[in-house]
Structure formats: structure tokens, C-alpha cells
Write a protein that holds these residues in place. Sequence first.
Motif, PDB file in Angstrom:
ATOM      1  N   PRO A   1       0.814  -1.220   0.000  1.00  0.00           N
ATOM      2  CA  PRO A   1       0.000   0.000   0.000  1.00  0.00           C
ATOM      3  C   PRO A   1       0.846   1.269   0.000  1.00  0.00           C
ATOM      4  O   PRO A   1       0.996   1.951   1.023  1.00  0.00           O
ATOM      5  CB  PRO A   1      -0.810  -0.143   1.295  1.00  0.00           C
ATOM      6  CG  PRO A   1       0.051  -0.963   2.188  1.00  0.00           C
ATOM      7  CD  PRO A   1       0.769  -1.927   1.299  1.00  0.00           C
ATOM      8  N   VAL A   2       1.403   1.575  -1.154  1.00  0.00           N
ATOM      9  CA  VAL A   2       2.214   2.780  -1.328  1.00  0.00           C
ATOM     10  C   VAL A   2       1.466   3.722  -2.262  1.00  0.00           C
ATOM     11  O   VAL A   2       1.324   3.448  -3.464  1.00  0.00           O
ATOM     12  CB  VAL A   2       3.599   2.439  -1.914  1.00  0.00           C
ATOM     13  CG1 VAL A   2       4.406   3.723  -2.131  1.00  0.00           C
ATOM     14  CG2 VAL A   2       4.351   1.485  -1.003  1.00  0.00           C
ATOM     15  N   LYS A   3       0.972   4.799  -1.728  1.00  0.00           N
ATOM     16  CA  LYS A   3       0.172   5.733  -2.515  1.00  0.00           C
ATOM     17  C   LYS A   3       1.004   6.342  -3.646  1.00  0.00           C
ATOM     18  O   LYS A   3       2.135   6.774  -3.443  1.00  0.00           O
ATOM     19  CB  LYS A   3      -0.374   6.838  -1.621  1.00  0.00           C
ATOM     20  CG  LYS A   3      -1.369   7.757  -2.322  1.00  0.00           C
ATOM     21  CD  LYS A   3      -1.973   8.754  -1.350  1.00  0.00           C
ATOM     22  CE  LYS A   3      -2.984   9.650  -2.052  1.00  0.00           C
ATOM     23  NZ  LYS A   3      -3.588  10.627  -1.109  1.00  0.00           N
ATOM     24  N   GLY A   4       0.461   6.339  -4.840  1.00  0.00           N
ATOM     25  CA  GLY A   4       1.116   6.952  -5.979  1.00  0.00           C
ATOM     26  C   GLY A   4       2.063   6.037  -6.723  1.00  0.00           C
ATOM     27  O   GLY A   4       2.612   6.432  -7.755  1.00  0.00           O
ATOM     28  N   ARG A   5       2.264   4.812  -6.222  1.00  0.00           N
ATOM     29  CA  ARG A   5       3.125   3.862  -6.915  1.00  0.00           C
ATOM     30  C   ARG A   5       2.431   2.503  -6.987  1.00  0.00           C
ATOM     31  O   ARG A   5       1.549   2.191  -6.181  1.00  0.00           O
ATOM     32  CB  ARG A   5       4.486   3.697  -6.234  1.00  0.00           C
ATOM     33  CG  ARG A   5       5.295   4.965  -6.129  1.00  0.00           C
ATOM     34  CD  ARG A   5       6.770   4.653  -5.912  1.00  0.00           C
ATOM     35  NE  ARG A   5       7.391   4.088  -7.095  1.00  0.00           N
ATOM     36  CZ  ARG A   5       7.920   4.807  -8.097  1.00  0.00           C
ATOM     37  NH1 ARG A   5       7.870   6.133  -8.050  1.00  0.00           N
ATOM     38  NH2 ARG A   5       8.491   4.217  -9.121  1.00  0.00           N
TER      39      ARG A   5
END
Length: 450
Positions: free
Chosen positions: A350-354
Motif C-alpha cells: 500500500p504505497v500511494k502513488g506507486r
Amino acid sequence: MHTARFRGVVACAVAILLAACSPAPAQEPSRRAAASDDVMTSKNVKLVANVPRTAPLNGPMDWNTDLAFQGDYAFVGNFGGFAIYDISDPAKPRTVSQVACPAQQNDVSVYGDLLILSVDEPRSDETCASTTNDRNWEGLRIFDISDKASPRYVASVATDCGSHTHTMIPDGDKLFVYVSSPGPQPNSKTCPAPHELIQVVEIPVNDPKSAQVVAKPNILPGQQDSMSGCHDITAYPEKHLAAAACFGEGFLLDIADPVNPKVLQQVRDTENFQIWHSATFNNDATKVVFSDELGGGSAPTCDSHTPSTKGADAIYDIVGGSLERRGYFKIPREQQPDENCVAHNGSLLPVKGRDIMVQAWYQGGVSIWDFTDSTQPKEIGYFERGPYPPDSAGGVAGSWSAYYYNGYIYSSDIRMGLDVIAISDPLTDPAEKSKMPDFNVQTQKSYGGQ
């Protein structure tokens, strides 16, 4: 991994693989002939803990399979049943209970106080005391896990050709379950023709004993008399989407009405893909990663003789509602000839933007990779062991499933047990901020407010 029903298919797959694969681009040279307990990692990855299989789930064919999570607990399927671990301290996982309930594959999911097991092997009956003598039943088993120390069998649902895997779609006080199973099987009591790709089981959450098959959607007319069925389906309920890997092709489905899924698109890749195994959406559902289980999970496809597009992941962008293939990913480390290795079960970090994924590769280990650029996916880190010594099961071993949950990677190793793995990297560190109350990989949920 395919069960006895598919040994003929797998044998053909291996023959095709050996006969038809052209040389691959040069990979990193083979580095060792290490022992199975030798752990190798990239500099940013470390093994935090390992919990070996123990009785009653440590027999020669008691292989660990899929994983699910709820609160401070990890649930691990096993050909001999399932186990529940307390992971409140990931560095010191503790066995809470083990349930002997043999069947292949016993893939597991959890919802509230319910645990569901997939049984893709004809048994004498639906109970945990069943045998393989009279082959009259296969399908789903349902347990009450309100007491984690003492799970209780409560119900079962027979499904055509059993359940190789299953996918939950919650809907209020009902739980719809998509059953994926291959078939039909000639002269079989449990797997007659015709056979639809999907079966839908409805489980009333407050009355699981009344669970039943409520639909058999015909999403691919005209193929019921030949080998058909789906291997794995990933649902993204809040997006009203599902991606189905159905052996010979992939599907993008509209599941706004879970009982009546509608096909948005069907895709094939006959040049590179042999067994469409599983699917993963990125967080905003603009991409789907489909994986190919070339050789059925028992073949060594991560070598210099197998092209990097085979036994790999294919990355599709969803453009205007349609799937468009952009690139492929395969681990860059060549494996030994005695190591079964191919793309298998994984999940997003859960890495926002990737777009970052962790994935199991059997004896290829665990790979963490970035597909933010769909055309240029790159590995970030890895974990693996040396070859497992050949035995009566052919030396099949390695990571069956590898999923990220609340700061750590959990890997269900077929032979070696439950691994807890940590990665420390600028690309993945933001994932530590995300905390999930539960996690069933085949039922995706969004993160980061997207």
C-alpha cells in the motif's frame, strides 16, 4: 499449483515448455548450489522469523498453501488442514491452533467469524474425517473461528468440480463466494459436463449452514464440454470489477450484481501465456497484472532456457475500459534446474502513488517489484532459499503465497513453514503507514484515500 486432476495437463505443459521455448535474454548468472535452509536476500530485505510446520500439519504431502489475515492473526492453508498464528509480534509468531482437515488445496479466506476452505479433491464426504476411498464430495468447507484457539466446522457446500480457489464478495449480511474450479472430468461423480467457468455460492453470515450455490453464470458460452473453468478470480467490490484468470484467457468482469457478472473484455496471449493463473489490480484499478503458471507450478521455468515473457507476469493497462498489454515481469535471478519456479500468488504494497507488488515464485523465492511504469517493471528486493532436496514429491517447494500485511511480508512456504520478511527501502517504506483490519488477497480494498 495443480492437483492430481491436472497431472496430464501439467505433463503436457512441461513437454511444450521443453520443446518450444527459445533462448531467453541473458539473466544474472546462477550463483550457487545452496542448501534449502540457506537464506539469500537483497541488502534491503531480511528474514524476521520462521515458524516450521508441526504436527498434525507436517506430513510429506502436508504442504502450506494460501494465506489470509484478520487483526493480529494469520491463517495458513495446508493440504492437511489449516493453522492460525498470533502475529501481534511479527518477530515472534505464535501458533494458536491447528485443524487437521485434509484435502487439496485448502486455500483459505476469512470474514468475520467465518473461515472458508477450498477443496479441489473428491472426498468420501464433506467432513474433516473424510477419506479418498469413495469420491463423492468436493467444494467449500466453512468453519466458525470466533474462538481462534478452537475453530469449529459448521457447514459445507458441494460445487461442481470442487473449488480450486475462491473469492469473497461481501454484500451486507450476505457473503457471495465465486468458486473457481477446472473441469469437466470424464466419469467423475463430482465433475460432470457441462462445467461453467464460475459458480456463485451465497453464505448468509448469520446462518452459514444454509449456504448454497445460487448461480452458475455462463460467461463463456460454447466451452463447457472441453476443459474449462477459472483458476483464480480477484474481485474489487468497491470498483464493481473483477479480473478472472481462466486457464486459457483472462477476463475483465463487471460485478455490480455479484450473482450475474458480465464480461467487459476477454484477452488471450497464446504466444507467451500457457496457464492464466491469477490477477491483481493496482490500487486505482487502472491496471491488471495477470500471471502465467507455466508448467503448473512443478517445472523449473526460471532458467536461461525459458524466455522472460513465459512463466511471468503480464501488465495490462485499462484504457477506456479495455485491457491493453504493456509489459512483462519475471525475476532476474536464474534458478537451478532442480528448482520449481514460476509466477505465483502475490499482493500490492500500500504505497500511494506507486504500483508495487510482492509475489511468490515457489523456489524462486519472494520478489518485491515496481510496475508504476507498466512498460519497465523493476525488482526492488528479494528473498529466497537454496534448492529443496528431491524426494517422493519431486522436490516441489518454495513460497506458495507472499503478501504484505501491516508492515511485513508473510510468505507461506510449502515445506519450510511461515516466513515473516521485512523490507527497508525508500520505495516501500511508505507502506508502513497503512494499517488494515483484515486482508483476503482475492478481495481487494483500496488504500490511501484513492
